[in-house]
Design a protein around this motif. Sequence first.
Motif, short mmCIF file in Angstrom:
data_model
loop_
_atom_site.label_atom_id
_atom_site.label_comp_id
_atom_site.label_asym_id
_atom_site.label_seq_id
_atom_site.Cartn_x
_atom_site.Cartn_y
_atom_site.Cartn_z
N PRO A 172 16.75 118.39 -29.67
CA PRO A 172 17.86 119.00 -29.65
C PRO A 172 17.72 120.39 -30.04
CG PRO A 172 18.25 117.30 -31.26
CD PRO A 172 17.11 117.02 -30.61
N ARG A 173 16.80 120.57 -31.05
CA ARG A 173 16.68 122.14 -31.76
C ARG A 173 16.17 123.20 -30.49
NH1 ARG A 173 16.22 119.14 -36.58
NH2 ARG A 173 17.51 119.89 -38.30
N ARG A 174 15.74 122.64 -29.66
CA ARG A 174 15.32 123.55 -28.37
C ARG A 174 16.57 124.02 -27.78
NH1 ARG A 174 9.85 123.44 -26.91
NH2 ARG A 174 8.38 122.37 -28.35
N ASP A 175 17.68 123.53 -27.98
CA ASP A 175 18.91 124.15 -27.42
C ASP A 175 19.69 124.63 -28.45
OD1 ASP A 175 18.56 123.33 -24.62
OD2 ASP A 175 18.95 121.22 -25.20
N THR A 176 19.82 124.22 -29.80
CA THR A 176 20.61 124.52 -30.65
C THR A 176 19.97 125.67 -31.60
OG1 THR A 176 20.16 122.98 -32.29
CG2 THR A 176 21.72 122.28 -30.62
N GLY A 177 18.64 125.85 -31.83
CA GLY A 177 18.18 126.58 -32.71
C GLY A 177 17.37 125.92 -33.72
N GLY A 230 17.58 109.35 -21.37
CA GLY A 230 18.53 108.51 -20.75
C GLY A 230 19.89 109.05 -21.44
N LEU A 231 19.65 110.06 -22.40
CA LEU A 231 20.83 110.54 -23.08
C LEU A 231 20.77 112.07 -22.96
CD1 LEU A 231 20.15 108.32 -26.33
CD2 LEU A 231 21.86 107.92 -24.64
N ASP A 232 22.06 112.73 -23.44
CA ASP A 232 22.18 114.03 -23.14
C ASP A 232 22.93 114.64 -24.32
OD1 ASP A 232 21.66 116.48 -21.68
OD2 ASP A 232 23.65 116.33 -20.56
N LEU A 233 22.35 115.82 -24.66
CA LEU A 233 23.09 116.45 -26.00
C LEU A 233 24.36 117.04 -25.61
CD1 LEU A 233 22.77 117.49 -28.81
CD2 LEU A 233 21.88 119.60 -27.93
N VAL A 234 25.57 116.83 -26.38
CA VAL A 234 26.77 117.30 -26.42
C VAL A 234 26.78 118.36 -27.38
CG1 VAL A 234 29.17 117.06 -26.48
CG2 VAL A 234 27.81 115.34 -25.56
N SER A 235 26.41 118.12 -28.56
CA SER A 235 26.58 119.16 -29.51
C SER A 235 25.66 118.76 -30.75
CB SER A 235 27.96 119.13 -30.15
OG SER A 235 28.30 118.17 -30.67
N MET A 236 25.22 119.54 -31.71
CA MET A 236 24.60 119.35 -32.83
C MET A 236 24.99 120.53 -33.71
SD MET A 236 20.38 118.97 -33.59
CE MET A 236 19.64 118.54 -35.13
N GLU A 237 25.31 119.93 -35.12
CA GLU A 237 25.68 120.99 -36.38
C GLU A 237 25.22 120.02 -37.59
OE1 GLU A 237 30.24 122.07 -37.95
OE2 GLU A 237 30.02 120.58 -36.36
N PRO A 261 23.85 117.37 -44.53
CA PRO A 261 24.03 116.38 -43.37
C PRO A 261 24.28 117.01 -42.11
CG PRO A 261 26.24 116.70 -44.65
CD PRO A 261 25.02 117.68 -45.23
N VAL A 262 23.77 116.21 -40.88
CA VAL A 262 23.64 116.67 -39.52
C VAL A 262 24.47 115.72 -38.88
CG1 VAL A 262 22.15 116.97 -37.73
CG2 VAL A 262 21.41 117.45 -39.87
N GLU A 263 25.17 116.37 -37.81
CA GLU A 263 26.00 115.41 -36.86
C GLU A 263 25.52 115.85 -35.31
OE1 GLU A 263 30.38 113.89 -35.84
OE2 GLU A 263 30.30 116.15 -36.47
N VAL A 264 25.25 114.94 -34.76
CA VAL A 264 24.87 114.95 -33.25
C VAL A 264 25.51 114.06 -32.45
CG1 VAL A 264 22.89 114.58 -31.72
CG2 VAL A 264 22.46 115.54 -33.90
N THR A 265 26.26 114.66 -31.35
CA THR A 265 27.00 113.93 -30.44
C THR A 265 26.13 113.89 -29.05
OG1 THR A 265 28.92 114.68 -31.65
CG2 THR A 265 29.18 113.82 -29.07
N LEU A 266 25.91 112.82 -28.60
CA LEU A 266 25.22 112.37 -27.36
C LEU A 266 25.96 111.88 -26.37
CD1 LEU A 266 21.89 111.28 -28.88
CD2 LEU A 266 22.25 113.59 -28.08
N CYS A 267 25.63 111.81 -24.94
CA CYS A 267 26.23 111.20 -23.91
C CYS A 267 25.03 110.55 -23.31
CB CYS A 267 26.82 112.44 -23.08
SG CYS A 267 27.81 111.61 -21.74
N HIS A 268 25.68 109.15 -22.85
CA HIS A 268 25.02 108.32 -22.01
C HIS A 268 24.98 108.75 -20.71
CE1 HIS A 268 23.32 104.80 -19.99
NE2 HIS A 268 22.78 104.38 -21.32
N ARG A 269 23.88 109.53 -20.07
CA ARG A 269 23.78 110.15 -18.97
C ARG A 269 22.44 110.61 -18.84
NH1 ARG A 269 28.24 115.00 -19.73
NH2 ARG A 269 26.93 116.39 -21.08
#
Length: 346
Positions: free
Chosen positions: A259-264, A288-295, A306-314
Amino acid sequence: MTLTLVAAGLAVVSFLALAETNVWWVRMTDFPRLQYVIASAVLLVALVIAKPVATRVRVALAAIALAALSFNAVKLAPYLAPTEGTAAACPVEQAFSIVLANVQMENRNTDELLEIVRQQEPDLFLALETNEFWDRNLSPLSDTMPETASHIDEDYYGMHVFSRLPLRATQILFPAEGNTPSIRTTIELPSGDDVAFVGLHPRPPHPRQSSAGRDAELMWTALRARDAGAPVVLAGDLNAVPWERSVARTQRIAQLVDPRRDTGLLPTYNAKSWWMAWPLDQVLYQPGLDLVSMEVLRGFGSDHYPVEVTLCHRSSERSPPTLRPGDIEEAETSMETARRENTGED
């Protein structure tokens, strides 16, 4: 003379990690790529204003500094130009969030971490470097996150999972016949879909151990993720940076998206240092999963944020890297090297 030594030193540390070796200090030179870029830029400026230095010498040193800067910039480029990502709305029953925290075993700021977890309300919380003290103090989380798994250790490699969502087939494993645990489980989403979760914390390269064990654990996990049967999330303090050879091979073998390729870059270590800024804490996932957010969340006294990642099953719009010829063989060689190192075989 000083500028010559600085230029030579930058060139050595910038390119040394290209060597095929498990020697700890060589592998560690892969970590500070951002610091090499900054140092190379400062050196170039110094060469411009260093009038007493002969022009021919300045040009040669500038070429070395520019080569080092360019090489390191290419390594970092995918993580320095964040995109909008794929943060489209996700149906609530298909979304899930993970908070990952290396607590630093000696840290005693338990209340701060509990507050962070309660504020973020993740579906799954992975805590690393947990021991008996942290086991007792994290136990209130089980009131709202009743699905749990743990391996308690006083040697910096304890691990706890707390989940609001149902877990099944949970296992505590020791990858590649190593001595650090891994938690593997299946998360059941409200949609009825399954997600395979793997929590890792391989041992880092340091003066008393090579990178062989770390790399073997990553390879072992990657090979098994290929046939998981459900999309895989790999999370943990990998004690490796995303641009390292071993992490890149892990992503290719397991078909994992970073996901860091999207978030930096989002450095997570060292929270107590002004100059060490490395993204060691990683959450990687299959398409099979998709990034919603990473912080990256606020600190709580640990040397890791700490890191929080939200993913979507799609399906993900970002494709994983392509498997290269020899990747599987290299993975098997890494595991055999670690086995020999563990058993003392020549």
